[in-house]
Design an enzyme around this catalytic site. Structure first.
Site, short mmCIF file in Angstrom:
data_model
loop_
_atom_site.label_atom_id
_atom_site.label_comp_id
_atom_site.label_asym_id
_atom_site.label_seq_id
_atom_site.Cartn_x
_atom_site.Cartn_y
_atom_site.Cartn_z
N ASP A 23 0.87 -1.19 0.14
CA ASP A 23 0.08 -0.02 0.02
C ASP A 23 0.98 1.25 0.03
OD1 ASP A 23 -2.26 1.46 0.57
OD2 ASP A 23 -1.64 1.77 2.57
N ASP A 25 -0.10 5.32 0.64
CA ASP A 25 -0.45 6.35 1.55
C ASP A 25 -0.44 5.84 3.00
OD1 ASP A 25 -0.65 9.32 0.00
OD2 ASP A 25 -1.67 7.50 -1.03
N ASP A 199 -2.37 -0.10 5.77
CA ASP A 199 -2.72 0.57 7.11
C ASP A 199 -4.22 0.94 7.17
OD1 ASP A 199 -2.51 2.69 4.97
OD2 ASP A 199 -3.02 4.12 6.42
O1 LIG Z 1 -4.42 2.91 -0.96
P1 LIG Z 1 -3.56 3.93 -0.46
O2 LIG Z 1 -2.10 3.82 -1.11
O3 LIG Z 1 -3.20 4.09 0.86
O4 LIG Z 1 -4.34 5.29 -0.81
C1 LIG Z 1 -5.53 5.60 -0.05
C2 LIG Z 1 -5.76 7.00 -0.54
O5 LIG Z 1 -4.47 7.66 -0.31
C3 LIG Z 1 -4.67 9.10 -0.57
O6 LIG Z 1 -5.26 10.05 0.40
C4 LIG Z 1 -4.67 9.95 1.60
O7 LIG Z 1 -3.51 10.44 1.75
C5 LIG Z 1 -3.61 11.95 1.40
C6 LIG Z 1 -2.14 12.54 1.32
O8 LIG Z 1 -1.43 12.09 2.42
C7 LIG Z 1 -4.50 12.59 2.45
O9 LIG Z 1 -4.44 13.93 2.13
C8 LIG Z 1 -5.79 12.06 2.62
O10 LIG Z 1 -6.38 12.52 3.73
C9 LIG Z 1 -5.46 10.36 2.81
O11 LIG Z 1 -6.82 9.94 2.80
C10 LIG Z 1 -4.95 9.39 -2.03
O12 LIG Z 1 -5.35 10.96 -2.06
C11 LIG Z 1 -6.27 8.68 -2.20
O13 LIG Z 1 -6.82 8.74 -3.68
C12 LIG Z 1 -6.31 7.21 -1.92
O14 LIG Z 1 -7.34 6.48 -2.11
#
Ligand SMILES: O=P(O)(O)OC[C@H]1O[C@H](O[C@H]2O[C@H](CO)[C@@H](O)[C@H](O)[C@H]2O)[C@H](O)[C@@H](O)[C@@H]1O
Length: 248
Positions: A23, A25, A199
């Protein structure tokens, strides 16, 4: 079965035997205020390159971000990726396939109209759906859920999912578990033991097939999980991956 707190540290990675799914973020990189606010450090770039080489390509990102979005942050590496929770797919690091489905223009218009009322909200549009982020205004959480649920009411081809300070409508046919199963049927992943680090709630979909395949499922940070192992935070993930670069 979900565990409140599996205490186990994951066993060491074996680059010649394991297929590594990551994963992005919250697992590899800390959250920023907005999706584009993240900064991939030189150390993380080097870690990604090192791991990809060490696993001889048997490493993939399995992310909620769209593939083009992820590439805009990590560069045009030839690394396998499942984007938008598996609605997008790339195994050669270049071209990618996109899951086909009914359009969602009406839903997009409704959610965009709400987002336009609040500067603090950020809407992301992906091939596999949309995400509405409220990190900059947490008090809008209930309204954000309500508007997305209302917009997608009757669209059984979409699932509404919570995430870290966001709500997401994603295509029901796509989830991280299906993405991992698909990778595991193809070279260079086939025949290896899957390892998945994640996470978030959406990563729970990935832990199930990894467990079923006798693999190593690792929840990063707190929260109920069906993962068999846990690492406390992103720094521990970097250490865990970094250790694999040092094994003989
Ligand atoms: O599956 P992942 O790689 O964990 O992606 C999940 C989402 O991540 C991003 O959003 C998250 O991170 C952003 C930057 O740090 C933050 O601003 C936001 O609050 C988080 O939810 C991404 O923008 C999404 O498209 C993903 O689905």
């Amino acid at each position: 079965m979900k565990n409140a707190l599996p205490p186990l540290e994951p066993p060491p990675l074996e680059p010649g035997r394991h297929a590594l799914f990551l994963d992005f973020d919250g697992t590899l990189i800390a959250f920023a205020e907005t999706p584009d606010g993240i900064e991939v450090s030189d150390d993380l770039h080097m870690l990604i390159d090192g791991i990809s080489e060490r696993f001889a390509g048997a490493m993939a990102f399995v992310t909620g971000r769209g593939i083009a979005n992820l590439r805009s942050h990590i560069g045009e590496r030839r690394i396998a990726m499942a984007g938008a929770h598996g609605a997008e797919w790339s195994i050669d690091g270049q071209a990618h396939e996109t899951l086909k489905g009914e359009g969602f223009d009406d839903q997009l218009t409704a959610v965009a109209a709400f987002a336009a009322l609040h500067d603090a909200l950020v809407m992301e549009v992906k091939s596999g759906g949309l995400t509405l982020h409220y990190r900059r205004k947490p008090e809008l959480e209930a309204d954000v859920f309500a508007i997305v649920e209302q917009a997608f009411a009757g669209r059984d081809d979409f699932h509404i999912m919570p995430g870290h300070m966001m709500v997401e409508a994603r295509r029901a046919q796509a989830d991280k578990g299906k993405a991992i199963e698909r990778f595991m049927k193809s070279a260079p992943f086939r025949g290896r033991v899957p390892v998945f680090l994640g996470d978030d709630v959406t990563d729970e979909f990935g832990f199930a097939p990894v467990n079923a395949l006798g693999g190593i499922s690792v929840r990063v940070g707190p929260g109920e999980t069906q993962a068999r192992y846990r690492l406390p935070d992103i720094a521990a993930v970097h250490d865990y991956l970094g250790a694999a670069l040092k094994t003989g």
